[in-house]
Enzyme design. Sequence first.
Site, PDB file in Angstrom:
ATOM      1  N   LYS A   1       0.844  -1.204   0.000  1.00 31.68           N
ATOM      2  CA  LYS A   1       0.000   0.000   0.000  1.00 31.68           C
ATOM      3  C   LYS A   1       0.874   1.247   0.000  1.00 31.68           C
ATOM      4  O   LYS A   1       0.561   2.229  -0.667  1.00 31.68           O
ATOM      5  CB  LYS A   1      -0.936  -0.004   1.212  1.00 31.68           C
ATOM      6  CG  LYS A   1      -2.058  -1.025   1.066  1.00 31.68           C
ATOM      7  CD  LYS A   1      -3.039  -0.953   2.219  1.00 31.68           C
ATOM      8  CE  LYS A   1      -4.067  -2.065   2.135  1.00 31.68           C
ATOM      9  NZ  LYS A   1      -4.856  -2.235   3.352  1.00 31.68           N
TER      10      LYS A   1
ATOM     11  N   LYS B   1     -10.115  -5.150  -4.771  1.00 32.91           N
ATOM     12  CA  LYS B   1     -11.140  -4.104  -4.798  1.00 32.91           C
ATOM     13  C   LYS B   1     -10.577  -2.820  -5.393  1.00 32.91           C
ATOM     14  O   LYS B   1     -11.310  -2.015  -5.952  1.00 32.91           O
ATOM     15  CB  LYS B   1     -11.563  -3.750  -3.362  1.00 32.91           C
ATOM     16  CG  LYS B   1     -12.331  -4.798  -2.619  1.00 32.91           C
ATOM     17  CD  LYS B   1     -12.646  -4.243  -1.213  1.00 32.91           C
ATOM     18  CE  LYS B   1     -12.900  -5.350  -0.229  1.00 32.91           C
ATOM     19  NZ  LYS B   1     -12.543  -5.009   1.151  1.00 32.91           N
TER      20      LYS B   1
ATOM     21  N   LYS C   1      -3.411 -10.733  -7.491  1.00 36.00           N
ATOM     22  CA  LYS C   1      -4.627 -11.054  -6.745  1.00 36.00           C
ATOM     23  C   LYS C   1      -5.805 -10.216  -7.254  1.00 36.00           C
ATOM     24  O   LYS C   1      -5.619  -9.041  -7.593  1.00 36.00           O
ATOM     25  CB  LYS C   1      -4.340 -10.690  -5.284  1.00 36.00           C
ATOM     26  CG  LYS C   1      -5.270 -11.253  -4.277  1.00 36.00           C
ATOM     27  CD  LYS C   1      -4.890 -10.745  -2.895  1.00 36.00           C
ATOM     28  CE  LYS C   1      -5.026  -9.248  -2.811  1.00 36.00           C
ATOM     29  NZ  LYS C   1      -4.909  -8.679  -1.474  1.00 36.00           N
TER      30      LYS C   1
END
Length: 324
Positions: A110, A194, A191
């Site tokens: 992140k 979202k 992966k």
Amino acid sequence: MRVFSGLQPSGNVHIGNYLGAIKQWVGLQRGNDALYCIVDVHAITIPQDPKELRRATLETAKTYLAAGVDPQKSTIFIQSHVPAHAELGWILSTLTPLGELERMTQFKEKRSKRDAVYAGLLNYPTLMAADILLYQTELVPVGDDQLQHIELTRSLAERFNNRFGKTFIIPQARVNKTTARIMSLAHPGDKMSKSDPNDKTRINLLDPEDVIRAKIKSAVTDSGNEIVYGPTAKPAISNLINIFAGVMGKPVEWITRESKELTYSEFKNNLADAVVQELIPFQQRFNDLKEKDVLSVLQAGAQKAAELASSTLKDVKKKIGFVL
Ligand code: TYM
């Protein structure tokens, strides 16, 4: 067994979240004492739009209910309704070496995607440890991207128990082998996520039927034309097989046996039928839910969760020397 899990209300709940986590939760309701949380306090570790957070929080609660999490059997609640999470999170953060937090893969990922990173993002895993440990959780059903956080939770619990006396149960993660990591439809090395800006990489639970079919049709495949399973040699087809197996609740071998004679495009058609059959009734239940009923489930859930949490928190405070 005491079961705890949660999902961040950040919109775009997708079939990876559903198969990796929520579907497991539904199965674990029978015979267990489960709590399923909407972790809004985690969601603000990256800057949020307040209106959107509120919308996504209620949408996530509706998603749990429409997917079959039953408020008669499980406790469903919003994390910020139970302040004990933030309190224990703080206490645990004072016991967590900085280096351990800086080494977390999700933090590093992140961080690499943003210019500004705030302290809350670094402390994310200590709050997650608090979520789990407050309820003396034994089992944490998740996808495999959460395993490192659960490992940290276990070691924090052990450390606390060693230093202050037995306080926490040491929790275990539970992943579903075939659906622990559903991959992107466009990049089977990544992966399904979202936050991927390309919506075609995922099947959102609220996608209309034609969108679901189009996304599956345009999902990348591997070279060759056989439906065989092998995540290394055939990552794209294996991912579609995993989704198929997860949706049907069947083993991978069953899917490959049934699909042996099919072309890629026939296989994708069957997969789309199965996904549509699972998601359209889900969407009908979702749309039938009324906000006031959802809010009353959440209120009752918060009350029950707060009671359970307060006894652990009181014990923790006493043990660390706070005056009660
Ligand atoms: P979150 O909101 O990112 O994801 C919710 C759940 O979905 C799983 N998942 C996947 N499973 C399979 N394939 C995928 N592509 C995929 N993407 C996501 C996640 O592993 C997760 O189980 N930190 C957590 C939320 C959390 C939590 C907790 C979980 C906060 N406190 C305590 C368990 C216990 C998170 O961000 O999940």
